[in-house]
Scaffold this active site. Structure first.
Site, PDB file in Angstrom:
ATOM      1  CG  ASP A  50      -0.062  -5.418   1.870  1.00  0.00           C
ATOM      2  OD1 ASP A  50      -0.677  -4.522   2.327  1.00  0.00           O
ATOM      3  OD2 ASP A  50      -0.506  -6.648   1.613  1.00  0.00           O
ATOM      4  CE  LYS A  61      -3.915  -4.696   6.675  1.00  0.00           C
ATOM      5  NZ  LYS A  61      -5.099  -5.837   6.382  1.00  0.00           N
TER       6      LYS A  61
END
Length: 408
Positions: A202, A224
């Site tokens: 991530d 993200k």
């Protein structure tokens, strides 16, 4: 063939691992030395008998719990009968010598704490990590301990890694990387990261840890970015499954904790449905660690008896919101908001409307625990304006409550 004299310390010991499960081990003495040695014997499954008139409270607790048997008396000749191993650790040299002599006569290997030269066995400085036992013997006990600590520490934090070649099962590990500081990942998380074939990372995962990976490790960017490019959750799930099915060990490296607004359960369910084994490694959640790094305790005696962690990724008026903001406003404790900085105006207004005092202290911490950490302070009435004026952006943690004032 004659044996080497016991006092010949120049002769190196022969290292061997004793399998003591279910076998009688006698410990003479119940003081601090025995207290330190007993846990390793118990973890090896030994049938332990302690012979000593007195013991430390910790040794007595082991006896009371049924982990060992305690003969509450002084040593007597014959106490080592049927023993496979003996440890002699009283404060009386004469008792130690007598017990060691019995062990020698009965051909029972014996470690004597007060006289290594008179011992037929030496206790190594040992440690255990994920099924691997590290034991170090040297003529200098302090050096042995230091070497043991260095080796076990390296295995735990991943700085000393060796791939598993026997019994290794492909699969996925959901690893919480902590709030951002690479030193705040758990030792198990760091070790598994060092063993990975593939890492799906991530944006909020500790970036410095990726630089430590060897070139053979494939790193997949699953960032993200708010309102920007992102890897769809379904694509992340598929990547985990496909690489694991290809025989790879995959680490899904996430920021914070996998289950605190991290969608870790979704990934576990997807893997489980595909028949892929999953290990979950909890991480230090940013909800408590980031305030702590800024000097703010989420609880404090006499100030608050509770704290709540709330996601602010949707505004209070959004029909998708699952948060009861009126109930949150009425709570007297600390509110910690994640993913809320971009909706702080609507959230603060909802809290005031629900009854929270406008003058309630607020802190907003951007990129907490990292070198780029910033902290701004405000009140519930002013926080939206302060965030806008200071240009605060994600990732940021919002802390609301009287504990904010404790940090000065």
């Amino acid at each position: 063939m004659p044996t080497a004299p016991l006092d010949d310390e120049a002769t190196p010991p022969y290292p061997v691992g004793l399998r003591l499960a279910g076998r009688r081990v006698v410990v003479i003495g119940g003081g601090v030395v025995a207290q330190r040695r007993l846990p390793a014997l118990l973890s090896a499954g030994a049938d332990v008998v302690v012979v000593s008139p007195e013991t430390t409270p910790a040794v007595q607790a082991m006896a009371d719990a049924g982990e060992l048997r305690w003969e509450q008396r002084a040593y007597q000749d014959g106490d080592l009968a049927d023993a496979w191993y003996a440890m002699v650790a009283t404060s009386d040299p004469a008792t130690n010598a007598a017990a060691a002599a019995e062990a020698e006569a009965q051909r029972i290997f014996c470690a004597r704490s007060d006289d290594a030269a008179a011992s037929s066995a030496w206790t190594p400085a040992s440690g255990r990590e994920e099924g691997t036992v590290v034991a170090v013997l040297s003529g200098d006990p302090r050096r042995s301990v230091a070497l043991r600590d260095a080796i076990v520490g390296g295995l735990r934090d991943g700085s000393l890694a060796a791939a598993h070649h026997r019994g290794r099962t492909p699969g996925v590990a959901l690893v919480g990387g902590g709030p951002g500081d690479p030193e705040l990942i758990t030792v198990k998380g760091r070790r598994l990261l060092a063993e990975a074939d593939v890492v799906v990372a991530d944006r909020l995962a500790p970036r410095e840890l990726l630089d430590e990976l060897p070139p053979s490790v494939e790193v997949i960017d699953a960032s993200k970015i708010p309102y920007g490019r992102f890897m769809a959750q379904e694509a992340i799930n598929n990547a985990l499954i496909e690489h694991a099915r290809a025989g790879k060990f995959v680490v899904r490296l996430k920021g914070g904790d996998p289950y605190v607004f991290g969608r870790g359960m979704e990934e576990l369910i997807a893997c489980a449905e595909a028949g892929v084994p999953v290990t979950v490694v909890p991480g230090i959640s940013s909800s408590i660690s980031v305030p702590a790094a800024a000097g703010i305790p989420v609880t404090h005696r006499g100030v608050t008896h509770e704290f709540s962690v709330i996601s602010g990724h949707v505004a209070p008026e959004d029909p998708r919101s699952l948060v009861d903001w009126d109930a949150a406003a009425k709570m007297r404790g600390t509110l910690v908001l994640l993913m809320a900085v971009e909706r702080i105006a609507a959230i603060s207004a909802a809290l005031v409307a629900g009854g929270r005092a406008p003058q309630t202290p607020v802190a907003v911490i951007q990129e907490g625990t990292t070198s780029a950490q910033r902290v701004v302070r405000a009140t519930l009435a002013t926080v939206a304006d302060v965030v806008a004026a200071e240009g605060i952006r994600p990732p940021s943690i919002v802390v609301i409550g009287d504990v904010v004032a404790l940090a000065g």
